[in-house]
Design an enzyme around this catalytic site. Structure first.
Site, PDB file in Angstrom:
ATOM      1  N   GLU A 173       0.804  -1.238   0.000  1.00  0.00           N
ATOM      2  CA  GLU A 173       0.000   0.000   0.000  1.00  0.00           C
ATOM      3  C   GLU A 173       0.830   1.278   0.000  1.00  0.00           C
ATOM      4  O   GLU A 173       0.559   2.202   0.762  1.00  0.00           O
ATOM      5  CB  GLU A 173      -0.954  -0.017   1.209  1.00  0.00           C
ATOM      6  CG  GLU A 173      -1.853  -1.245   1.233  1.00  0.00           C
ATOM      7  CD  GLU A 173      -2.691  -1.377   2.516  1.00  0.00           C
ATOM      8  OE1 GLU A 173      -2.580  -0.512   3.398  1.00  0.00           O
ATOM      9  OE2 GLU A 173      -3.455  -2.353   2.611  1.00  0.00           O
ATOM     10  N   ASP A 226      -1.324  -4.078  -3.102  1.00  0.00           N
ATOM     11  CA  ASP A 226      -2.072  -2.823  -2.877  1.00  0.00           C
ATOM     12  C   ASP A 226      -3.559  -3.017  -3.178  1.00  0.00           C
ATOM     13  O   ASP A 226      -3.961  -4.039  -3.741  1.00  0.00           O
ATOM     14  CB  ASP A 226      -1.503  -1.691  -3.756  1.00  0.00           C
ATOM     15  CG  ASP A 226      -1.656  -0.308  -3.098  1.00  0.00           C
ATOM     16  OD1 ASP A 226      -2.565  -0.118  -2.260  1.00  0.00           O
ATOM     17  OD2 ASP A 226      -0.854   0.594  -3.427  1.00  0.00           O
ATOM     18  N   GLU A 297      -6.551 -10.395  -1.253  1.00  0.00           N
ATOM     19  CA  GLU A 297      -7.362 -10.136  -0.052  1.00  0.00           C
ATOM     20  C   GLU A 297      -8.838  -9.976  -0.435  1.00  0.00           C
ATOM     21  O   GLU A 297      -9.513  -9.041  -0.013  1.00  0.00           O
ATOM     22  CB  GLU A 297      -6.866  -8.865   0.666  1.00  0.00           C
ATOM     23  CG  GLU A 297      -5.379  -8.881   0.973  1.00  0.00           C
ATOM     24  CD  GLU A 297      -4.874  -7.687   1.789  1.00  0.00           C
ATOM     25  OE1 GLU A 297      -5.692  -6.900   2.303  1.00  0.00           O
ATOM     26  OE2 GLU A 297      -3.646  -7.551   1.901  1.00  0.00           O
TER      27      GLU A 297
HETATM   28  O1  9MR Z   1      -7.918  -7.879   8.534  1.00  0.00           O
HETATM   29  C1  9MR Z   1      -7.001  -7.047   9.206  1.00  0.00           C
HETATM   30  C2  9MR Z   1      -7.650  -6.490  10.454  1.00  0.00           C
HETATM   31  O2  9MR Z   1      -7.848  -7.511  11.400  1.00  0.00           O
HETATM   32  C3  9MR Z   1      -6.785  -5.386  11.050  1.00  0.00           C
HETATM   33  O3  9MR Z   1      -7.481  -4.760  12.100  1.00  0.00           O
HETATM   34  C4  9MR Z   1      -6.445  -4.371   9.975  1.00  0.00           C
HETATM   35  C5  9MR Z   1      -5.600  -3.255  10.516  1.00  0.00           C
HETATM   36  O4  9MR Z   1      -5.014  -2.496   9.506  1.00  0.00           O
HETATM   37  O5  9MR Z   1      -5.762  -5.021   8.924  1.00  0.00           O
HETATM   38  C6  9MR Z   1      -6.577  -5.934   8.274  1.00  0.00           C
HETATM   39  O6  9MR Z   1      -5.900  -6.464   7.154  1.00  0.00           O
HETATM   40  C7  9MR Z   1      -5.490  -5.519   6.171  1.00  0.00           C
HETATM   41  C8  9MR Z   1      -4.332  -6.083   5.423  1.00  0.00           C
HETATM   42  O7  9MR Z   1      -3.306  -6.427   6.303  1.00  0.00           O
HETATM   43  C9  9MR Z   1      -3.809  -5.124   4.379  1.00  0.00           C
HETATM   44  N1  9MR Z   1      -4.844  -4.697   3.491  1.00  0.00           N
HETATM   45  C10 9MR Z   1      -6.034  -4.205   4.129  1.00  0.00           C
HETATM   46  C11 9MR Z   1      -6.565  -5.233   5.113  1.00  0.00           C
HETATM   47  C12 9MR Z   1      -7.865  -4.770   5.689  1.00  0.00           C
HETATM   48  O8  9MR Z   1      -7.655  -3.623   6.487  1.00  0.00           O
END
Ligand code: 9MR
Length: 388
Positions: A173, A226, A297
């Site tokens: 990102e 990203d 994701e």
């Molecule tokens: O799913 C993840 C969530 O449990 C966390 O609170 C969050 C914090 O940033 O991150 C989420 O996963 C993220 C991923 O690592 C990167 N892309 C976005 C995802 C959703 O926020």
């Protein structure tokens, strides 16, 4: 006996697929009620898609024990896992030079013991990072010192997991949500929530970071990851960055046959306004780079983004639209399966999702997880692709 039950449940799911296909083919007739099927009785998704790409999901410490992955919903359907949070910089490197690998090690080893590959997520990020990463961007260390710190960190982490991680999200990102410039070298996240490495070192941190990862574990596939890559301005910046960093690597290592950034992860946190044709355009753009793609994701809100952010109530039309989009996205993924190596869902069932209130996944139910129409529209896409 067990075999017969399996046969029967297989048959039931085929019938359920037929209902959905019949419905989406435009029949005006009242549709039969959707059969809900316990996901544990379905054919393994990882097997169904095995000739096209891996099927992944996320995992957490509660999904494992010392001998393997204990969450049967994961082991049944998925052959690659990403730690939802436990390999992020704040978890792994809470303070400088004191790593905290315990939980991540247990998770990675459990996945491998269960014959499941692991994605390393993630090394360089602007979010979920410890204070000593954040402060690099603004403290008075020199760019040279910051570069050395970054390289040491990557070398330490990647070396620690060497041979156990099939691919690394090296950089996550890097580009902001709006106000994108046209030059990737000056368009990365900065300011209070910016990427500290970019802010201190400048754009060359990308090349240096990927190179440190390559040197530490040459067998790992290195990814840039990203979201919003269906949007052409961001996709263009990512394309240009990958093109230029890979060209720099080629100049430095003329005999090396591999790319440095070998893959682009399209997170694909979608909503009902994300059109398959935009995703197609991005896939066509990235294809020219010769990289692999992972849908890294995937989830689809049963709402538009503005409905979700204004906390509007869910509608049946929104849920139906999300289900339909899942099918259309998979049609696209299957058409591009020569470059797509993995499709990872960001969660198994709605209730566990980071966006639970908009039911973004393809199963529902915390104790037992059942199919949603989205599951059947994915399987219908697979069926149609096979019959082409
Ligand atoms: O799913 C993840 C969530 O449990 C966390 O609170 C969050 C914090 O940033 O991150 C989420 O996963 C993220 C991923 O690592 C990167 N892309 C976005 C995802 C959703 O926020």
């Amino acid at each position: 006996m067990k075999k017969n039950i399996l046969k029967l449940t297989g048959l039931l799911s085929v019938i359920a697929v037929l209902f959905v296909v019949g419905g989406s083919a435009g029949a005006q007739n009242a549709q039969p009620a959707q059969s809900r099927v316990d996901m544990m009785t379905l054919p393994a998704m990882k097997d169904q898609f095995s000739q096209y790409f891996m099927i992944g999901n996320i995992f957490n410490p509660s999904d494992i024990n010392a001998s393997g992955v204990t969450n049967a919903r994961l082991t049944r359907h998925f052959n690659v896992l990403t730690a939802e949070n436990d390999m992020k910089p704040d978890k792994i490197a809470p303070t400088r030079n004191s790593f905290n690998f315990g939980t991540a090690d247990r998770m990675v080893n459990a996945a491998l013991a269960s014959n499941i590959k692991v994605v390393g997520h993630t090394l360089l990020w602007h979010s979920q990072i410890p204070g000593w990463h954040r402060s690099i961007g603004t403290n008075n260390v020199t760019p040279e010192a910051a570069l050395q710190t970054m390289k040491d960190y990557i070398t330490n982490v990647v070396t620690h997991f060497k041979g156990r991680i099939y691919c690394w999200d090296v950089l996550n990102e890097a580009f902001p949500d709006g106000g994108l410039g046209s030059d990737w070298r000056t368009s990365m996240r900065s300011g209070a929530e910016g990427n500290p490495w970019f802010m201190k070192i400048g754009a060359n941190f990308v090349y240096e970071g990927f190179l440190a990862a390559r040197l530490a574990d040459p067998d790992a596939i290195l990814y840039y990851n990203d979201y919003n890559l269906d949007q052409s301005a961001k996709a263009r910046l990512v394309h240009d960055m990958v093109r230029d960093v890979n060209a720099q690597y080629r100049r430095a290592f003329p005999n090396e046959r591999r790319l440095l950034i070998e893959g682009i992860g399209m997170q694909s946190h979608h909503n009902t306004n994300v059109s398959p044709s935009n995703i197609r355009a991005t896939l066509n753009l990235f294809r020219t780079l010769g990289v692999k793609i992972s849908i890294s994701e995937l989830d689809v809100l049963s709402q538009t983004w503005s409905q979700y952010s204004s906390r509007a109530a869910l509608t049946e039309a929104g849920s139906a639209r999300a289900a339909q989009l899942y099918g259309e996205y998979f049609t696209l993924f299957l058409e591009n399966s020569d470059i797509i190596e993995r499709v990872t869902f960001w969660g198994v069932y709605d209730e566990q999702s980071w966006r639970a209130r908009a039911n973004p996944l393809i199963f529902e139910g915390r104790t037992t997880s059942y199919t949603k129409p989205a599951y059947f529209s994915i399987m219908a896409a697979l069926d149609a692709h096979r019959r082409r």
